[in-house]
Design an enzyme around this catalytic site. Structure first.
Site, PDB file in Angstrom:
ATOM      1  N   ASP A 204      -2.845   8.262  -2.039  1.00  0.00           N
ATOM      2  CA  ASP A 204      -4.182   8.859  -2.077  1.00  0.00           C
ATOM      3  C   ASP A 204      -4.598   9.253  -0.674  1.00  0.00           C
ATOM      4  OD1 ASP A 204      -4.509   6.260  -1.055  1.00  0.00           O
ATOM      5  OD2 ASP A 204      -6.574   6.152  -1.751  1.00  0.00           O
TER       6      ASP A 204
ATOM      7  N   CYS B  18      -5.544 -28.057  12.883  1.00  0.00           N
ATOM      8  CA  CYS B  18      -6.706 -28.945  12.988  1.00  0.00           C
ATOM      9  C   CYS B  18      -6.310 -30.419  12.887  1.00  0.00           C
ATOM     10  CB  CYS B  18      -7.740 -28.595  11.917  1.00  0.00           C
ATOM     11  SG  CYS B  18      -8.629 -27.062  12.275  1.00  0.00           S
TER      12      CYS B  18
ATOM     13  N   CYS C 133      -5.705 -27.839   7.907  1.00  0.00           N
ATOM     14  CA  CYS C 133      -4.508 -27.120   8.350  1.00  0.00           C
ATOM     15  C   CYS C 133      -3.734 -27.928   9.394  1.00  0.00           C
ATOM     16  CB  CYS C 133      -4.868 -25.738   8.902  1.00  0.00           C
ATOM     17  SG  CYS C 133      -5.504 -25.736  10.596  1.00  0.00           S
TER      18      CYS C 133
ATOM     19  N   ASP D  97      -7.447  -7.909   0.948  1.00  0.00           N
ATOM     20  CA  ASP D  97      -6.466  -8.043   2.031  1.00  0.00           C
ATOM     21  C   ASP D  97      -7.134  -7.615   3.323  1.00  0.00           C
ATOM     22  OD1 ASP D  97      -5.136  -5.346   3.350  1.00  0.00           O
ATOM     23  OD2 ASP D  97      -6.116  -4.946   1.439  1.00  0.00           O
TER      24      ASP D  97
ATOM     25  N   ASP E 249       0.858  -1.180   0.000  1.00  0.00           N
ATOM     26  CA  ASP E 249       0.000   0.000   0.000  1.00  0.00           C
ATOM     27  C   ASP E 249       0.898   1.234   0.000  1.00  0.00           C
ATOM     28  OD1 ASP E 249       0.936   0.202   2.580  1.00  0.00           O
ATOM     29  OD2 ASP E 249      -0.919  -0.457   3.518  1.00  0.00           O
ATOM     30  N   SER E 250       0.317   2.384  -0.291  1.00  0.00           N
ATOM     31  CA  SER E 250       1.132   3.579  -0.544  1.00  0.00           C
ATOM     32  C   SER E 250       1.585   4.276   0.721  1.00  0.00           C
ATOM     33  CB  SER E 250       0.327   4.576  -1.379  1.00  0.00           C
ATOM     34  OG  SER E 250      -0.766   5.062  -0.621  1.00  0.00           O
ATOM     35  N   GLY E 251       1.012   3.927   1.861  1.00  0.00           N
ATOM     36  CA  GLY E 251       1.290   4.637   3.102  1.00  0.00           C
ATOM     37  C   GLY E 251       0.249   5.682   3.420  1.00  0.00           C
TER      38      GLY E 251
ATOM     39  N   PHE F  94      -3.070   5.542   3.867  1.00  0.00           N
ATOM     40  CA  PHE F  94      -4.044   5.208   4.913  1.00  0.00           C
ATOM     41  C   PHE F  94      -3.428   5.376   6.298  1.00  0.00           C
ATOM     42  CE2 PHE F  94      -6.116   2.229   7.818  1.00  0.00           C
ATOM     43  CZ  PHE F  94      -7.439   2.628   7.693  1.00  0.00           C
TER      44      PHE F  94
END
EC number: 2.4.2.29
Length: 379
Positions: free
Chosen positions: A145, A309, A306, A266, A91-93, A95
């Site tokens: 953004d 389990c 998994c 994500d 991500d661009s940072g 947020f």
């Protein structure tokens, strides 16, 4: 390397495809575990891969602050630093910067803020974000953004979206100037307002990107608004480009996103909830610290393949949780990550077999819930 997106099949609005990178092929719809600081918390890359994960998400903002660009370049890039050789999206940072609240100031140029680690004054803008992400070697780079907060008035959302569009152009220009050989995704903003989402989509597609994300959702708005915005926005995005719903979410959110045409997701939920003892199973959620599990010798989910389990009982996991043992958090994380990947595998199989609607009905029936209506069904 430029990714190649192959859309192989549609079932209603649900899309089945694959993202082909130099580092590997990702089957879609896909869920990306979050490795904020260059690690999926508590897991080795091999363990994450064993859960079925094909691509990871890294966090530009946090990796910029620690360990920093110079340390990253000493290793090569983020793949080498964390020893994950599959694709990585960062991500661009934006947020994280906007989540800082009072310790940041937004201007047209970018964002001034205090480093939450040491209090230093620092600055991030579209150009800096592109430079950091190039140093990270991100296979998918996100534009810088502003994540429009909720609630926001129409005027506030409009100003935010318009600035994000200007930053999108700056991101595109600097990405190209750096001659980054990888991929740049645009991010659609506009809050819960469909007309603003329209303007954002038009502006982004005119600039041109390798894929498109829908941002500014799952930030506190009612689920009905999220579904409405998705259902309105997705059909306007280019059919031949991947679509990514950022920061989402619960298993139900993934199913609803796929119903509306999303290819990539994500969220920190499977890992964060695992550490809090909230475990996803076929019928919903098990809270492992509840006393009812103290003497339960059965596995978490008889349908799950998994490591957790196959080897441990609810009773043992309850014991580890009560004793705050690190192994408990690790075993819980393995299970939750595998649950999310099994869910995506089931979704892909259902689309392949033209029975996605049946899958959705069965998914909600196991939770004793009604299937949320699509907008077209309400009309």
């Amino acid at each position: 390397m430029k990714l190649k997106f192959e859309l192989k099949k549609k079932n209603g609005n649900a899309r089945r495809g694959q993202l082909i990178f130099e580092r590997g092929t990702v089957q879609t719809p896909a869920f990306m575990p979050v490795g904020t600081y260059g690690t999926v918390k508590g897991m080795t890359p091999e363990e994450v891969k064993e859960t079925g994960a094909q691509i990871l998400l890294g966090n530009t903002f946090h990796l910029w602050l620690r360990p920093g660009q110079e340390v990253m370049k000493m290793h090569g890039d983020l793949h080498d630093f964390m020893n994950w050789q599959g694709p990585i999206l960062t991500d661009s940072g934006g947020f994280q910067v906007f989540s800082l609240g009072d310790i940041r100031k937004i201007t047209e140029e970018g964002v001034h803020f205090r480093n939450p680690v040491n209090g230093d004054k620092i600055f991030m803008d579209a150009e800096k974000s592109m430079e950091i992400q190039k140093d990270l070697g991100s296979d998918i780079v996100m534009i810088f953004d502003e994540c429009t907060p909720y609630p926001a008035t129409h005027d506030e959302a409009k100003k935010s979206m318009e600035m994000s569009l200007r930053w999108a152009k700056r991101s595109r220009d600097h990405f190209d100037k750096l001659e980054n050989p990888n991929n740049l995704f645009g991010i659609v903003q506009g809050g819960v307002y469909e007309d603003l989402r329209d303007v954002s989509v038009k502006g982004l597609t005119e600039i041109g990107f390798d894929g498109y994300a829908v941002g500014g959702l799952a930030v506190g708005e009612p689920k009905e608004d999220m579904h409405r915005v998705l259902e309105h926005t997705c059909p306007q995005l280019p059919e031949d480009k991947p679509r990514y719903l950022m920061g989402v979410g619960k298993p139900e959110d993934l199913v609803e996103g796929v119903r509306r045409g999303i290819d990539m997701f994500d969220c920190v939920m499977p890992t964060r909830n695992a550490r809090n003892g909230h475990l996803f199973v076929t019928g919903g959620v098990i809270k492992i610290r509840n006393a009812a599990h103290k003497t339960d010798t059965t596995p978490l989910d008889p349908h799950c393949d998994c490591y957790t389990c196959k080897n441990y009982s609810k009773s043992y996991l309850h014991h580890l949780d009560r004793c705050n043992e690190i192994l408990g958090a690790r075993l819980n994380t393995i299970h939750n990550l595998r649950y999310y990947q099994r869910l995506m595998e089931s979704i892909r199989k259902a689309i392949d077999e033209d029975r996605f609607d049946q899958f959705v009905a069965e998914f909600y029936a196991r939770r004793n819930r009604e299937v949320p209506p699509l907008q077209k069904d309400k009309a």
